[in-house]
Scaffold this motif. Structure first.
Motif, short mmCIF file in Angstrom:
data_model
loop_
_atom_site.label_atom_id
_atom_site.label_comp_id
_atom_site.label_asym_id
_atom_site.label_seq_id
_atom_site.Cartn_x
_atom_site.Cartn_y
_atom_site.Cartn_z
N MET A 44 0.85 -1.17 0.00
CA MET A 44 0.00 0.00 0.00
C MET A 44 0.90 1.24 0.00
SD MET A 44 -3.52 1.09 1.54
CE MET A 44 -4.06 -0.48 1.09
N THR A 45 0.57 2.16 -0.87
CA THR A 45 1.32 3.41 -0.99
C THR A 45 0.52 4.52 -0.31
OG1 THR A 45 2.15 2.63 -3.11
CG2 THR A 45 2.45 4.95 -2.61
N VAL A 46 1.21 5.36 0.43
CA VAL A 46 0.58 6.45 1.17
C VAL A 46 1.05 7.78 0.59
CG1 VAL A 46 0.30 7.53 3.43
CG2 VAL A 46 0.48 5.05 3.25
N TYR A 47 0.11 8.69 0.41
CA TYR A 47 0.39 10.02 -0.12
C TYR A 47 -0.11 11.08 0.84
CZ TYR A 47 1.03 7.63 -4.58
OH TYR A 47 1.47 6.80 -5.57
N SER A 48 0.66 12.16 0.99
CA SER A 48 0.16 13.37 1.64
C SER A 48 -0.45 14.21 0.54
CB SER A 48 1.30 14.15 2.30
OG SER A 48 1.85 13.41 3.35
N VAL A 49 -1.60 14.81 0.82
CA VAL A 49 -2.32 15.56 -0.21
C VAL A 49 -2.32 17.03 0.18
CG1 VAL A 49 -4.48 15.75 -1.48
CG2 VAL A 49 -3.76 13.53 -0.59
N TYR A 50 -1.98 17.88 -0.78
CA TYR A 50 -1.93 19.32 -0.55
C TYR A 50 -2.87 20.01 -1.51
CZ TYR A 50 2.08 18.23 2.27
OH TYR A 50 2.90 17.70 3.24
N GLU A 51 -3.68 20.92 -0.95
CA GLU A 51 -4.70 21.64 -1.71
C GLU A 51 -4.29 23.11 -1.79
OE1 GLU A 51 -9.45 22.69 -1.18
OE2 GLU A 51 -8.43 21.46 0.30
N PRO A 52 -4.49 23.75 -2.95
CA PRO A 52 -4.15 25.17 -3.05
C PRO A 52 -5.08 26.01 -2.18
CG PRO A 52 -5.28 24.44 -5.03
CD PRO A 52 -5.03 23.22 -4.19
N SER A 53 -4.52 27.04 -1.59
CA SER A 53 -5.33 27.97 -0.80
C SER A 53 -6.07 28.90 -1.74
CB SER A 53 -4.44 28.79 0.13
OG SER A 53 -3.77 27.93 1.02
N GLY A 54 -7.10 29.51 -1.24
CA GLY A 54 -7.82 30.48 -2.05
C GLY A 54 -9.29 30.14 -2.15
N ARG A 98 4.64 27.39 -0.70
CA ARG A 98 4.02 28.00 -1.88
C ARG A 98 2.56 28.36 -1.66
NH1 ARG A 98 6.06 23.34 -5.60
NH2 ARG A 98 8.28 23.84 -5.63
N GLY A 99 2.03 28.10 -0.48
CA GLY A 99 0.66 28.49 -0.20
C GLY A 99 -0.33 27.35 -0.23
N PHE A 100 0.13 26.14 -0.41
CA PHE A 100 -0.77 24.99 -0.36
C PHE A 100 -1.01 24.64 1.10
CE2 PHE A 100 0.44 24.87 -4.66
CZ PHE A 100 -0.37 23.98 -5.35
N ARG A 101 -2.14 24.01 1.36
CA ARG A 101 -2.40 23.56 2.72
C ARG A 101 -2.59 22.05 2.72
NH1 ARG A 101 -7.64 22.56 3.94
NH2 ARG A 101 -9.16 23.12 2.36
N PHE A 102 -2.26 21.44 3.82
CA PHE A 102 -2.38 20.00 3.96
C PHE A 102 -3.86 19.65 3.94
CE2 PHE A 102 -2.78 16.19 6.65
CZ PHE A 102 -1.98 15.33 5.93
N ALA A 103 -4.26 18.75 3.02
CA ALA A 103 -5.67 18.40 2.87
C ALA A 103 -5.99 17.00 3.39
CB ALA A 103 -6.08 18.50 1.40
N ALA A 105 -10.98 29.69 -4.99
CA ALA A 105 -11.27 29.21 -6.33
C ALA A 105 -12.40 28.18 -6.28
CB ALA A 105 -10.03 28.60 -6.95
N SER A 106 -12.95 27.88 -7.43
CA SER A 106 -14.02 26.89 -7.49
C SER A 106 -13.47 25.51 -7.14
CB SER A 106 -14.61 26.87 -8.90
OG SER A 106 -13.66 26.34 -9.81
N VAL A 107 -14.38 24.61 -6.84
CA VAL A 107 -14.00 23.24 -6.49
C VAL A 107 -13.22 22.62 -7.64
CG1 VAL A 107 -14.89 20.94 -5.98
CG2 VAL A 107 -15.93 22.94 -4.90
N GLU A 108 -13.67 22.85 -8.88
CA GLU A 108 -13.01 22.26 -10.04
C GLU A 108 -11.59 22.79 -10.19
OE1 GLU A 108 -16.03 23.72 -10.19
OE2 GLU A 108 -17.32 21.98 -10.47
N ALA A 109 -11.39 24.09 -9.97
CA ALA A 109 -10.06 24.68 -10.10
C ALA A 109 -9.14 24.15 -9.01
CB ALA A 109 -10.16 26.21 -10.04
N ARG A 110 -9.65 24.05 -7.78
CA ARG A 110 -8.83 23.53 -6.70
C ARG A 110 -8.50 22.06 -6.93
NH1 ARG A 110 -12.69 25.37 -3.03
NH2 ARG A 110 -12.64 23.32 -2.06
N ALA A 111 -9.48 21.28 -7.40
CA ALA A 111 -9.26 19.86 -7.64
C ALA A 111 -8.18 19.64 -8.70
CB ALA A 111 -10.55 19.18 -8.06
N GLY A 112 -8.12 20.51 -9.69
CA GLY A 112 -7.12 20.38 -10.74
C GLY A 112 -5.71 20.68 -10.27
N ARG A 113 -5.56 21.39 -9.17
CA ARG A 113 -4.23 21.75 -8.67
C ARG A 113 -3.83 20.96 -7.44
NH1 ARG A 113 -3.35 27.37 -7.33
NH2 ARG A 113 -1.20 26.70 -7.36
N ILE A 114 -4.64 20.03 -6.98
CA ILE A 114 -4.29 19.23 -5.80
C ILE A 114 -3.05 18.41 -6.11
CG2 ILE A 114 -5.02 17.20 -4.48
CD1 ILE A 114 -7.72 18.49 -4.19
N ALA A 115 -2.13 18.37 -5.15
CA ALA A 115 -0.86 17.65 -5.33
C ALA A 115 -0.79 16.47 -4.39
CB ALA A 115 0.31 18.60 -5.07
#
Length: 166
Positions: A1-11, A100-105, A13-23
């Motif tokens: 099993m692989t584990v990822y930390s997920v970072y969401e852009p702050s701001g 860079r302004g992302f927050r831990f999601a 923006a719409s859900v679609e825009a934020r979803a496209g930039r999630i890392a």
């Protein structure tokens, strides 16, 4: 099993825009950072970390000098520092994302990245629905949250990114 930390852009923006930039940042050892650390840092656009990496490794000959025995010790130290860097590279990437302004999601896990993304977005989208103010209509492009557990797409299914088209 692989584990990822997920970072969401702050701001706001719409859900679609934020979803496209999630890392998604993989937790653990990075083989690419072990074998080609400079290229890995350039690819991740981690400029401060690149400068620090170069400063440390370019200073090793100055610290250890030109004596053959000291050069050998410098080589061992260099190998050890590279190994430590490979273990910590993804943690440094998470730190750079926050800078860079992302927050831990949250955390996502799965057999591979596709499964981890599917699990994360299933939870994340349902959370976005709950956060929408009462009385506001859902956007026409909002994704429907499946009521079943996520599965891998079957052979022949058209896939865009990590999500099957349905």
């Amino acid at each position: 099993m692989t584990v990822y930390s997920v970072y969401e852009p702050s701001g706001d923006a719409s859900v679609e825009a934020r979803a496209g930039r999630i890392a998604f940042v993989k937790e653990g050892f990075s083989w690419v950072a072990l074998f080609v650390p400079l290229l890995w840092l350039l690819y991740q656009r981690m400029w401060l970390e690149l400068v620090a990496y170069l400063a440390i490794f370019l200073s090793l000959p100055l610290i250890f000098g030109t004596d053959p025995t000291m050069k050998e010790i410098a080589g061992i130290v260099s190998l050890g520092l590279t190994l430590i860097f490979a273990f910590e590279a993804n943690n440094l990437r998470g730190w750079a994302m926050r800078r860079r302004g992302f927050r831990f999601a949250g955390i996502a896990s799965g057999r591979d990245r596709v499964e981890a993304e599917t699990r994360f977005f299933t939870r994340w989208l349902s959370g976005q629905e709950r956060q929408r103010p009462h009385g506001s209509a859902a956007p026409a492009t909002a994704a429907k949250v499946p009521s079943v557990s996520p599965t891998r797409p079957a052979a022949g299914d058209e896939v865009i990114g990590s999500f099957p088209r349905g």
